[in-house]
Design an enzyme around this catalytic site. Structure first.
Site, PDB file in Angstrom:
ATOM      1  N   ARG A  61       0.799  -1.245   0.000  1.00 40.84           N
ATOM      2  CA  ARG A  61       0.000   0.000   0.000  1.00 40.84           C
ATOM      3  C   ARG A  61       0.820   1.277   0.000  1.00 40.84           C
ATOM      4  O   ARG A  61       0.306   2.333   0.379  1.00 40.84           O
ATOM      5  CB  ARG A  61      -0.944   0.023   1.209  1.00 40.84           C
ATOM      6  CG  ARG A  61      -1.760  -1.230   1.452  1.00 40.84           C
ATOM      7  CD  ARG A  61      -2.673  -1.543   0.301  1.00 40.84           C
ATOM      8  NE  ARG A  61      -3.657  -2.569   0.635  1.00 40.84           N
ATOM      9  CZ  ARG A  61      -4.340  -3.249  -0.277  1.00 40.84           C
ATOM     10  NH1 ARG A  61      -4.144  -3.057  -1.559  1.00 40.84           N
ATOM     11  NH2 ARG A  61      -5.225  -4.150   0.089  1.00 40.84           N
ATOM     12  N   HIS A 175      -4.280 -11.416 -12.776  1.00 46.29           N
ATOM     13  CA  HIS A 175      -5.439 -11.427 -11.874  1.00 46.29           C
ATOM     14  C   HIS A 175      -6.607 -11.701 -12.811  1.00 46.29           C
ATOM     15  O   HIS A 175      -7.109 -10.795 -13.468  1.00 46.29           O
ATOM     16  CB  HIS A 175      -5.564 -10.066 -11.161  1.00 46.29           C
ATOM     17  CG  HIS A 175      -6.877  -9.833 -10.495  1.00 46.29           C
ATOM     18  ND1 HIS A 175      -7.021  -9.832  -9.123  1.00 46.29           N
ATOM     19  CD2 HIS A 175      -8.108  -9.606 -10.996  1.00 46.29           C
ATOM     20  CE1 HIS A 175      -8.294  -9.595  -8.823  1.00 46.29           C
ATOM     21  NE2 HIS A 175      -8.973  -9.451  -9.935  1.00 46.29           N
ATOM     22  N   ASP A 278      -1.166 -13.135  -1.151  1.00 46.17           N
ATOM     23  CA  ASP A 278      -2.078 -12.039  -1.512  1.00 46.17           C
ATOM     24  C   ASP A 278      -2.370 -11.176  -0.283  1.00 46.17           C
ATOM     25  O   ASP A 278      -3.510 -10.734  -0.084  1.00 46.17           O
ATOM     26  CB  ASP A 278      -3.366 -12.564  -2.163  1.00 46.17           C
ATOM     27  CG  ASP A 278      -4.146 -11.462  -2.865  1.00 46.17           C
ATOM     28  OD1 ASP A 278      -3.632 -10.335  -2.989  1.00 46.17           O
ATOM     29  OD2 ASP A 278      -5.290 -11.741  -3.280  1.00 46.17           O
TER      30      ASP A 278
HETATM   31  C1  NCD Z   1      -6.529  -7.183  -3.267  1.00 43.76           C
HETATM   32  C2  NCD Z   1      -6.307  -5.778  -2.709  1.00 43.76           C
HETATM   33  O1  NCD Z   1      -6.955  -5.424  -1.712  1.00 43.76           O
HETATM   34  O2  NCD Z   1      -5.453  -5.040  -3.221  1.00 43.76           O
HETATM   35  N1  NCD Z   1      -7.758  -7.705  -2.741  1.00 43.76           N
HETATM   36  C3  NCD Z   1      -8.150  -8.991  -2.713  1.00 43.76           C
HETATM   37  O3  NCD Z   1      -9.296  -9.262  -2.337  1.00 43.76           O
HETATM   38  N2  NCD Z   1      -7.340  -9.962  -3.042  1.00 43.76           N
HETATM   39  C4  NCD Z   1      -6.503  -7.150  -4.746  1.00 43.76           C
HETATM   40  C5  NCD Z   1      -6.341  -8.496  -5.429  1.00 43.76           C
HETATM   41  O4  NCD Z   1      -5.472  -9.317  -5.108  1.00 43.76           O
HETATM   42  O5  NCD Z   1      -7.068  -8.743  -6.395  1.00 43.76           O
HETATM   43 ZN    ZN Z   2      -3.563  -9.198  -4.823  1.00 44.72          ZN
HETATM   44 ZN    ZN Z   3      -5.829 -10.241  -7.469  1.00 48.01          ZN
END
Ligand code: NCD
Ligand code: ZN
Ligand code: ZN
Ligand code: ZN
Length: 393
Positions: A61, A175, A278
């Site tokens: 982030r 993705h 993730d």
């Molecule tokens: C991820 C995010 O919050 O950036 N969210 C998720 O649910 N996995 C985005 C992603 O990996 O697609």
């Molecule tokens: Zn992700």
């Molecule tokens: Zn993703």
């Protein structure tokens, strides 16, 4: 500088054995019995030493959403989870579409020295869904490109990106989500996008890595591509291996028991290249308002060890391949084996330790976990990067 690790069980993707391990100048210098060594001695009796973990898929982030996470808290969470290398997604603010943002992230991480941070660049510039010319400006520090958080909707645009990626030796991360279909059928959305991206990669000979594969059909498509020797790899997440038939908000969604069991079958049969977290931290407010995602770095090993090794009898060597050597190969890193010449990036785990997940204890800023209160077996007790301890319980 030398570090001499004694009395541990060693495990990497090649198997498990008992030996001492000597680290010199950040590399593994020797592995064997009765090494004549000086330096600092570390008695690891009762513990298991593995190559540290490599996470192909994290969201720190930074820049832009520091209330959710920043490079430092992300790196501390990674170190606590046993990771010494991570690959960050581009859905920051600004979206990471330039070397300038890549350098900002890498320099901030290098100053901390806790984790080797790799940074993805977006497939399309600023996630505009159209422009791929920015890819020409990338230097060799960028190895992977990804639109993660969004799907690349145009096959033509994806094909253009793959052609440039092939020329430049980049791997495209997918993705796989058809965003017009996902609002009403996310299964179909993942399956269709997976098939499209796999066929594009197969036809163009471009390297493709499928992120967070979660359905039977998407995994079957990956397996078909692998049987055809297409340049396709894939990851699954710990949460898609653990949960089924629940509605904790994450993309792709938690699936059915049939999907979960098929992912485990695919792992057992060697079709999965990596387990990736993730790791997607959100503030409690954003989470309450429906933000998808969960934090995963600090629970990944315990979750995978419990479900795969304890409950399904997978060997720890096979798990090591998924957490270390497999993702290291996709990133092109000399990590993931306990052999002379490899980076001295190690994790010491206590396989007998039972513990309970408490989000309040996370090093991450994110508290969004569906694992709160879950009992796990197997805990990271120390992480070593280049011979230096980056986390110790
Ligand atoms: C991820 C995010 O919050 O950036 N969210 C998720 O649910 N996995 C985005 C992603 O990996 O697609
Ligand atoms: Zn992700
Ligand atoms: Zn993703
Ligand atoms: Zn099984």
């Amino acid at each position: 500088m030398e570090l001499w690790i004694q009395n541990a069980k060693l495990v990497d993707e090649t198997g498990e054995w008992f030996a001492d391990l000597l680290i010199r100048d950040g590399k593994i210098a020797a592995v064997g019995q009765g090494l004549a060594a000086g330096g600092e001695a570390l008695d690891a009796a009762g513990l298991t030493v593995m190559p540290a973990f490599v996470d192909l898929h994290c969201h720190f982030r930074d820049p832009g959403y520091l209330q959710k996470e920043d490079i430092e808290t992300g790196c501390r969470a990674a170190a606590k989870g046993g990771y010494t290398a991570v690959n960050l997604m581009a859905n920051t603010n600004p979206v990471c579409s330039s070397m300038e943002t890549v350098r900002y992230v890498r320099e901030k991480a290098q100053k901390l020295g806790l984790v080797e941070v790799h940074q993805c660049v977006s497939v399309t510039e600023g996630f505009d869904g159209k422009t791929v010319s920015h890819l020409q400006a990338l230097d060799e520090t960028v190895k992977l490109i990804s639109e993660d958080g969004k799907g690349v909707m145009s096959n033509h645009v994806m094909a253009q990106a793959m052609k440039i990626a092939k020329e430049k030796g980049l791997t495209v991360l997918s993705h796989a989500e058809d965003m017009e279909i996902s609002p009403y059928d996310y299964r179909l959305a993942e399956n269709i996008a997976t098939i499209q991206h796999v066929h594009l990669a197969q036809s163009l000979g471009a390297r493709l890595h499928l992120c967070h594969v979660s359905t039977v059909e998407a995994m079957q498509e990956v397996i078909r591509a692998k049987i055809c020797k297409a340049p396709v790899t894939c990851e699954v997440t710990p949460h898609h291996l653990w949960f089924y038939d629940t509605d904790y908000r994450v993309n792709p969604p938690i699936r059915t028991k049939k999907d979960r069991d098929y992912l485990i079958w695919a792992i057992e049969n060697g079709y999965v290249d990596a387990i990736a977290t993730d790791h997607a931290p959100h503030t409690p407010e954003d989470k309450k308002n429906g933000a998808p995602g969960l934090v995963g770095l600090e629970t990944a090993f315990g979750v995978c060890y419990t479900i795969l090794v304890r409950e399904h009898g997978l060997s720890l060597a096979a798990l090591s391949r998924l957490l270390s050597a497999g993702p290291a190969r996709i990133l092109g890193l000399k990590k993931g084996r306990l052999q002379p010449g490899y980076d001295a990036d190690l994790v010491l785990v206590d396989e007998s330790r039972e513990w309970t997940v408490r989000a309040a204890e996370f090093a991450s800023k994110g508290r969004n976990t569906p694992f709160e209160g879950v009992h796990l077996q197997g805990k990271v007790v120390r992480t070593i990067k280049g011979g230096k301890t980056t986390y110790q319980e």
